[in-house]
Design a protein around this motif. Structure first.
Motif, PDB file in Angstrom:
ATOM      1  N   ALA A 125      -5.315  -2.404   1.837  1.00  0.00           N
ATOM      2  CA  ALA A 125      -5.052  -1.450   0.758  1.00  0.00           C
ATOM      3  C   ALA A 125      -3.590  -1.019   0.762  1.00  0.00           C
ATOM      4  CB  ALA A 125      -5.958  -0.232   0.903  1.00  0.00           C
ATOM      5  N   VAL A 126      -3.058  -0.773  -0.441  1.00  0.00           N
ATOM      6  CA  VAL A 126      -1.654  -0.415  -0.624  1.00  0.00           C
ATOM      7  C   VAL A 126      -1.573   0.959  -1.294  1.00  0.00           C
ATOM      8  CG1 VAL A 126       0.521  -1.037  -1.771  1.00  0.00           C
ATOM      9  CG2 VAL A 126      -0.940  -2.826  -0.770  1.00  0.00           C
ATOM     10  N   SER A 127      -0.695   1.812  -0.779  1.00  0.00           N
ATOM     11  CA  SER A 127      -0.541   3.164  -1.316  1.00  0.00           C
ATOM     12  C   SER A 127       0.320   3.161  -2.582  1.00  0.00           C
ATOM     13  CB  SER A 127       0.086   4.083  -0.272  1.00  0.00           C
ATOM     14  OG  SER A 127       1.396   3.628   0.034  1.00  0.00           O
ATOM     15  N   ARG A 128       0.325   4.299  -3.280  1.00  0.00           N
ATOM     16  CA  ARG A 128       1.129   4.433  -4.497  1.00  0.00           C
ATOM     17  C   ARG A 128       2.615   4.292  -4.208  1.00  0.00           C
ATOM     18  NH1 ARG A 128       1.968   9.572  -7.492  1.00  0.00           N
ATOM     19  NH2 ARG A 128       0.191  10.361  -6.267  1.00  0.00           N
ATOM     20  N   ASP A 129       3.042   4.582  -2.989  1.00  0.00           N
ATOM     21  CA  ASP A 129       4.457   4.397  -2.649  1.00  0.00           C
ATOM     22  C   ASP A 129       4.716   3.011  -2.044  1.00  0.00           C
ATOM     23  OD1 ASP A 129       3.330   4.812  -0.186  1.00  0.00           O
ATOM     24  OD2 ASP A 129       4.722   6.382   0.452  1.00  0.00           O
ATOM     25  N   GLY A 130       3.750   2.084  -2.221  1.00  0.00           N
ATOM     26  CA  GLY A 130       3.980   0.679  -1.914  1.00  0.00           C
ATOM     27  C   GLY A 130       3.790   0.268  -0.475  1.00  0.00           C
TER      28      GLY A 130
END
Length: 369
Positions: free
Chosen positions: A122-127
């Motif tokens: 999984a990847v966060s909104r800040d990449g």
């Protein structure tokens, strides 16, 4: 004539009293039997983590302790080791316990297969990917629920563990995204303030999720000014988790097992905190972790959260069994928590975890049977 009338009235009164006396014990007995049946149907579980280095004798002693004190089921975490589960299951069932295969699901720390595929994470909104940038704690390595490779890997583990002979269910844990919001009682531990959805804790923005969402809704979540208020983006992620659960349900049932899961306290809270709307899932039993001290709540909150979850599950056929965190809980508080769960419609209570149960707490569980 008057004496006959008085005598008749007395006789009628005695007959009425006799009838009442005959009815009352039967009614009382029926109510007692009903209460006893409710108690008999109330299941007690405990979570426990296995260690392959321990001897069979030590496990037999542990399982006997649980059974002797009124526990009905053990949820065993073997870190997806089917051979270890197959070794322990007959030891537990020999002591009269149900065995449930407990596994970290979306969160797969140290998974040797998954680690060969960095794109699965999984990847966060800040990449940042949980492959090498783990939020909160080092063991938070969440897989993406949208990618075919990560989904198939998870379902293969469900299949393997649910095929173990003697196991009653596959038990999902961490079947969610990383915490958008931590329980309020844990925030000081991380020196955090979370009054908005912070980008480093908002998942998943990987290419697979963005592409699939764009196909459905013709907009890019990476370009949104305020993702927190976009209901389609939120629902998309709820649906990705639901899809994994629903597929796991089919796999478990195909193998002759039911599907159970550890979830956040009640659906609205789970939705808000970790993108988990468990009242919409295909699942047989949920064990919401109603750990009141994590939320700075009083013990009566266990009753509230249990009742809320039971209400949300009406008409679904899914059972709710209240999860209770026993460390730092007195025997008296545990007795209260069990009664609150019963009074608010739970079908059982699960304790985290077996190693933490004191002799006094085990006596409470035994007395509650």
């Amino acid at each position: 004539m008057k004496l006959k009338l008085i005598f008749g009235l007395l006789l009628l009164g005695l007959t009425a009293i006799s009838c009442i006396d005959n009815i009352h014990p039967a009614g009382k007995a029926a109510k007692t039997e009903e209460a006893e049946q409710e108690t008999a149907d109330f299941k007690f579980w405990t979570w426990m983590t296995a260690d392959a280095k321990r001897t069979d004798e030590s496990y037999t002693a542990e399982f006997k302790k649980y059974s002797d004190n009124g526990l009905d089921a053990v949820l065993i975490n073997t870190n997806a080791d089917a051979e270890l589960l197959a070794r322990l299951t007959p030891l537990a069932t020999a002591q009269g316990l149900e065995v449930h295969a407990w596994m970290f699901t979306m969160n797969r720390p140290g998974d040797t297969v998954a680690l060969q595929h960095p794109e699965w994470y999984a990847v966060s909104r800040d990449g940042k990917s949980t492959f090498d940038n783990r939020p909160y704690v080092d063991y938070y390595q969440f897989l993406c629920p949208t990618r075919e490779g990560s989904r198939n890997h998870i379902l293969s583990l469900v299949d393997k563990l649910s095929k173990v002979e003697g196991v009653s269910s596959f038990h999902l844990d961490y079947i969610r995204y990383p915490d958008v919001f931590l329980p309020i009682g844990l925030l000081p531990k991380y020196d955090l303030v979370q009054d908005t959805e912070l980008p480093e804790y908002d998942f998943c923005y990987c290419d697979a999720c963005v592409e699939k969402f764009e196909e459905l809704h013709h907009k890019n979540p990476r370009e949104m000014e305020n993702t927190a208020i976009d209901m389609e983006w939120k629902q998309f992620r709820l649906n990705q988790i639901k899809a994994v659960v629903d597929d796991a349900y089919k796999v478990a049932h195909d193998n002759g097992k039911i599907l159970t899961g550890a979830v956040f306290p009640y659906p609205e809270m789970a939705d808000h905190m970790v993108r988990q709307r468990w009242d919409k899932w295909d699942i047989d039993v949920v064990l919401p972790m109603i750990y009141h001290n994590f939320y700075n709540e009083e013990i009566d909150w266990i009753g509230f959260a249990t009742g809320q979850g039971v209400k949300d599950l009406e008409g679904t056929g899914t059972e709710l069994h209240t999860g209770i965190y026993v460390p730092e809980m007195s025997a008296e508080d545990l007795a209260t928590a069990i009664q609150l769960a019963k009074d608010n419609g739970a079908k059982g209570a699960a304790f985290f975890d077996g190693n933490a149960l004191t002799d006094e707490q085990l006596a409470v569980i035994k007395a509650a049977n």
